[in-house]
Design a protein around this motif. Structure first.
Motif, PDB file in Angstrom:
ATOM      1  N   LEU A 142      67.087  62.793  56.910  1.00 35.52           N
ATOM      2  CA  LEU A 142      67.405  63.698  55.816  1.00 35.52           C
ATOM      3  C   LEU A 142      68.770  63.424  55.193  1.00 35.52           C
ATOM      4  O   LEU A 142      68.977  63.684  54.010  1.00 35.52           O
ATOM      5  CB  LEU A 142      67.329  65.147  56.300  1.00 35.52           C
ATOM      6  CG  LEU A 142      65.933  65.611  56.736  1.00 35.52           C
ATOM      7  CD1 LEU A 142      65.988  67.027  57.287  1.00 35.52           C
ATOM      8  CD2 LEU A 142      64.938  65.512  55.597  1.00 35.52           C
ATOM      9  N   SER A 143      69.710  62.907  55.981  1.00 37.73           N
ATOM     10  CA  SER A 143      71.046  62.627  55.449  1.00 37.73           C
ATOM     11  C   SER A 143      71.124  61.263  54.763  1.00 37.73           C
ATOM     12  O   SER A 143      72.131  60.947  54.142  1.00 37.73           O
ATOM     13  CB  SER A 143      72.087  62.701  56.565  1.00 37.73           C
ATOM     14  OG  SER A 143      71.886  61.660  57.500  1.00 37.73           O
ATOM     15  N   GLY A 144      70.078  60.461  54.879  1.00 36.51           N
ATOM     16  CA  GLY A 144      70.052  59.160  54.216  1.00 36.51           C
ATOM     17  C   GLY A 144      70.586  58.027  55.070  1.00 36.51           C
ATOM     18  O   GLY A 144      70.791  56.925  54.568  1.00 36.51           O
ATOM     19  N   SER A 145      70.830  58.272  56.356  1.00 35.00           N
ATOM     20  CA  SER A 145      71.293  57.198  57.234  1.00 35.00           C
ATOM     21  C   SER A 145      70.223  56.129  57.404  1.00 35.00           C
ATOM     22  O   SER A 145      70.545  54.952  57.544  1.00 35.00           O
ATOM     23  CB  SER A 145      71.667  57.756  58.606  1.00 35.00           C
ATOM     24  OG  SER A 145      72.762  58.618  58.508  1.00 35.00           O
ATOM     25  N   TYR A 146      68.967  56.554  57.428  1.00 36.71           N
ATOM     26  CA  TYR A 146      67.853  55.618  57.487  1.00 36.71           C
ATOM     27  C   TYR A 146      67.338  55.451  56.061  1.00 36.71           C
ATOM     28  O   TYR A 146      67.272  56.403  55.295  1.00 36.71           O
ATOM     29  CB  TYR A 146      66.696  56.167  58.321  1.00 36.71           C
ATOM     30  CG  TYR A 146      66.967  56.342  59.792  1.00 36.71           C
ATOM     31  CD1 TYR A 146      67.801  55.502  60.497  1.00 36.71           C
ATOM     32  CD2 TYR A 146      66.347  57.360  60.487  1.00 36.71           C
ATOM     33  CE1 TYR A 146      68.011  55.666  61.851  1.00 36.71           C
ATOM     34  CE2 TYR A 146      66.555  57.537  61.850  1.00 36.71           C
ATOM     35  CZ  TYR A 146      67.382  56.684  62.525  1.00 36.71           C
ATOM     36  OH  TYR A 146      67.588  56.856  63.855  1.00 36.71           O
ATOM     37  N   ALA A 147      66.980  54.234  55.721  1.00 32.58           N
ATOM     38  CA  ALA A 147      66.419  53.990  54.398  1.00 32.58           C
ATOM     39  C   ALA A 147      65.438  52.834  54.492  1.00 32.58           C
ATOM     40  O   ALA A 147      65.618  51.921  55.300  1.00 32.58           O
ATOM     41  CB  ALA A 147      67.515  53.659  53.397  1.00 32.58           C
ATOM     42  N   ILE A 148      64.426  52.881  53.678  1.00 36.93           N
ATOM     43  CA  ILE A 148      63.464  51.796  53.600  1.00 36.93           C
ATOM     44  C   ILE A 148      64.019  50.779  52.613  1.00 36.93           C
ATOM     45  O   ILE A 148      64.325  51.135  51.464  1.00 36.93           O
ATOM     46  CB  ILE A 148      62.082  52.313  53.146  1.00 36.93           C
ATOM     47  CG1 ILE A 148      61.570  53.316  54.178  1.00 36.93           C
ATOM     48  CG2 ILE A 148      61.111  51.160  52.956  1.00 36.93           C
ATOM     49  CD1 ILE A 148      60.324  54.039  53.764  1.00 36.93           C
ATOM     50  N   PRO A 149      64.193  49.537  53.035  1.00 36.76           N
ATOM     51  CA  PRO A 149      64.804  48.545  52.147  1.00 36.76           C
ATOM     52  C   PRO A 149      63.919  48.231  50.944  1.00 36.76           C
ATOM     53  O   PRO A 149      62.698  48.187  51.047  1.00 36.76           O
ATOM     54  CB  PRO A 149      64.974  47.314  53.033  1.00 36.76           C
ATOM     55  CG  PRO A 149      64.045  47.507  54.168  1.00 36.76           C
ATOM     56  CD  PRO A 149      63.848  48.978  54.338  1.00 36.76           C
ATOM     57  N   VAL A 150      64.563  48.022  49.816  1.00 41.50           N
ATOM     58  CA  VAL A 150      63.868  47.681  48.577  1.00 41.50           C
ATOM     59  C   VAL A 150      64.557  46.461  47.985  1.00 41.50           C
ATOM     60  O   VAL A 150      65.779  46.373  47.971  1.00 41.50           O
ATOM     61  CB  VAL A 150      63.939  48.860  47.572  1.00 41.50           C
ATOM     62  CG1 VAL A 150      63.271  48.493  46.261  1.00 41.50           C
ATOM     63  CG2 VAL A 150      63.331  50.095  48.162  1.00 41.50           C
ATOM     64  N   ARG A 151      63.764  45.523  47.510  1.00 40.99           N
ATOM     65  CA  ARG A 151      64.337  44.338  46.864  1.00 40.99           C
ATOM     66  C   ARG A 151      64.788  44.693  45.458  1.00 40.99           C
ATOM     67  O   ARG A 151      64.165  45.494  44.768  1.00 40.99           O
ATOM     68  CB  ARG A 151      63.308  43.218  46.800  1.00 40.99           C
ATOM     69  CG  ARG A 151      62.938  42.689  48.162  1.00 40.99           C
ATOM     70  CD  ARG A 151      62.096  41.435  48.074  1.00 40.99           C
ATOM     71  NE  ARG A 151      61.235  41.394  46.920  1.00 40.99           N
ATOM     72  CZ  ARG A 151      59.957  41.084  46.925  1.00 40.99           C
ATOM     73  NH1 ARG A 151      59.365  40.778  48.052  1.00 40.99           N
ATOM     74  NH2 ARG A 151      59.259  41.059  45.822  1.00 40.99           N
TER      75      ARG A 151
END
Length: 67
Positions: free
Chosen positions: A46-55
């Motif tokens: 929820l805090s944005g520490s994890y993110a799905i990578p995008v090219r």
């Protein structure tokens, strides 16, 4: 069912270590070991520490960029 048959219950999921602390996971909070570890992980999402990578070369609309 006899007593011998009830002793041979197959677990629903394999035991795995908690992704946060490494202790064995609990059935109630799978795949985490406790509610605390589960909430720590949720907070990171929820805090944005994890993110799905995008090219960078991917377009939002899926169309080819115009030149």
């Amino acid at each position: 069912m006899s007593g011998e048959e009830t002793d041979k219950v197959t677990p629903l999921r394999p035991k795995r270590p908690c992704p946060e602390c490494g202790r064995p996971s609990a059935r109630e909070t799978y795949p985490f070991c406790s509610t605390r570890c589960k909430q720590v992980d949720l907070n990171r999402w929820l805090s944005g520490s994890y993110a799905i990578p995008v090219r960078d070369d991917e377009e939002d609309d899926g169309e080819e960029p115009s030149q």
